[in-house]
Scaffold this active site. Structure first.
Site, PDB file in Angstrom:
ATOM      1  N   LYS A 155      -4.258   6.264  32.585  1.00  6.24           N
ATOM      2  CA  LYS A 155      -4.898   6.819  31.384  1.00  6.24           C
ATOM      3  C   LYS A 155      -6.412   6.859  31.564  1.00  6.24           C
ATOM      4  O   LYS A 155      -7.047   5.835  31.813  1.00  6.24           O
ATOM      5  CB  LYS A 155      -4.584   5.943  30.157  1.00  6.24           C
ATOM      6  CG  LYS A 155      -3.162   6.111  29.644  1.00  6.24           C
ATOM      7  CD  LYS A 155      -2.867   5.105  28.564  1.00  6.24           C
ATOM      8  CE  LYS A 155      -3.143   5.642  27.177  1.00  6.24           C
ATOM      9  NZ  LYS A 155      -2.750   4.636  26.143  1.00  6.24           N
TER      10      LYS A 155
HETATM   11  C1  E4P Z   1      -1.299   5.354  23.010  1.00 10.42           C
HETATM   12  O1  E4P Z   1      -1.400   5.855  24.123  1.00 10.42           O
HETATM   13  C2  E4P Z   1      -2.464   5.116  22.155  1.00 10.42           C
HETATM   14  O2  E4P Z   1      -3.374   4.271  22.800  1.00 10.42           O
HETATM   15  C3  E4P Z   1      -2.023   4.574  20.814  1.00 10.42           C
HETATM   16  O3  E4P Z   1      -0.987   5.386  20.312  1.00 10.42           O
HETATM   17  C4  E4P Z   1      -3.166   4.462  19.816  1.00 10.42           C
HETATM   18  O4  E4P Z   1      -2.660   4.114  18.549  1.00 10.42           O
HETATM   19  P1  E4P Z   1      -3.597   3.613  17.341  1.00 10.42           P
HETATM   20  O5  E4P Z   1      -4.469   4.754  16.922  1.00 10.42           O
HETATM   21  O6  E4P Z   1      -2.645   3.203  16.267  1.00 10.42           O
HETATM   22  O7  E4P Z   1      -4.416   2.468  17.885  1.00 10.42           O
END
Ligand code: E4P
Length: 300
Positions: free
Chosen positions: A125
């Protein structure tokens, strides 16, 4: 329009795998096992620095005064994803590089190369920033699978498409629904807009709906045609408890904020021409950095 009321007319009880691959959004292997027991499958997992900071073992270490060095933090992260890796299907495990607002593409790439070796089914990522996109472009050329995170605009998704063209493996782009809602926008519109934009494309980029906070977000993501969804265990528990409903023909969603209009963009442009700046991407990086730093020794 009304929020789905989950009456029989508005849902179909699941007889087969849902239309989107289901990833667990978390940082605890035990939770992934529980979801597997509950659903009978888990296609993949996404992690991020905030979720790793919440891992019970990491929390325990920090609470007992054992703040970690950067190296120990990476070792903990590695241990966690290595435990999750064999529990999931072909959507793999997304591992996020540690990047602040000044981290260079080169530094992100170094981490990405290292993290990609941790497990056989990793996706690295990188944030949807200029440096993150540069790192992604070089990663896909080296055969490193990527998941572009903190996506808050169609322009950022278009830049992901253009920067990773030619990738041999599918590239994920993660639009964040809940955080757009928090900022007063109708976050799910971004899913629809990106799916629409990619409809006539070569489909090397798949939409991974992220920041899913509730059942309507999940059902909408199925409805909009996101290829993948990443979902916290508690929302999956609710979905499972309701019989794993899918959006039926009469599915309706109550907008929660300002509508996000569709933009006609030329995916054939060089990625640097898209407007990739977004305030929420910046804020997201700052939040990940502060959660990550909270687990680290002051000296490091
Ligand atoms: C996943 O890849 C993301 O980091 C995650 O869904 C973020 O979620 P949030 O906005 O609830 O922290």
């Amino acid at each position: 329009m009304t929020t789905p009321d989950r009456t029989d007319a508005q849902k179909t009880v699941l007889k087969k795998h849902p239309p989107s691959k289901i990833l667990v959004d978390g940082g605890d292997p035990e939770e992934t096992r529980q979801v597997f027991k509950m659903l009978g499958f888990v296609d993949g997992q996404t992690t991020n620095p905030s979720l790793i900071a919440k891992n019970p073992e990491v929390k325990h270490l920090v609470a007992s005064g054992h703040q970690l060095s950067e190296e120990q933090e990476a070792q903990e992260y590695r241990k966690i994803v290595q435990e999750i890796s064999p529990l999931v299907g072909d959507a793999g495990v997304s591992i996020e590089v540690f990047a602040d607002l000044s981290t260079s593409a080169e530094r992100m790439l170094q981490q990405g190369r290292e993290m990609f070796k941790w497990i056989p089914n990793g996706h690295i990522k990188y944030p949807c920033t200029f440096e993150g996109l540069k790192a992604a472009q070089r990663s896909v050329a080296e055969g490193i699978r990527v998941n572009m995170t903190l996506c808050f605009s169609q322009q950022q998704a278009a830049a992901v498409y253009a920067a990773t063209k030619g990738s041999k493996s599918p590239v994920y782009v993660s639009p964040f629904i809940g955080r757009l809602d928090d900022a007063g926008q109708n976050g799910v519109d971004l899913i629809t807009n990106i799916v629409r934009m990619f409809a006539g494309s070569d489909h090397h980029v798949l939409v991974l709906a992220a920041s899913i906070r509730n059942l309507p977000h999940l059902l909408y993501s199925f409805y909009a045609g996101a290829e993948l969804v990443t979902v916290p265990a508690k929302v999956l528990e609710q979905w499972s408890g309701e019989g794993m409903p899918l959006p039926g023909e009469n599915f309706a969603y109550q907008p929660v904020g300002a509508r996000i209009p569709y933009e006609h963009l030329d995916l054939g442009q060089p990625w640097e021409r898209f407007n990739i700046e977004h305030e929420l991407t910046r804020k997201g990086i700052e939040k990940f950095v502060s959660d990550y730093r909270a687990t680290l020794r002051k000296a490091s």
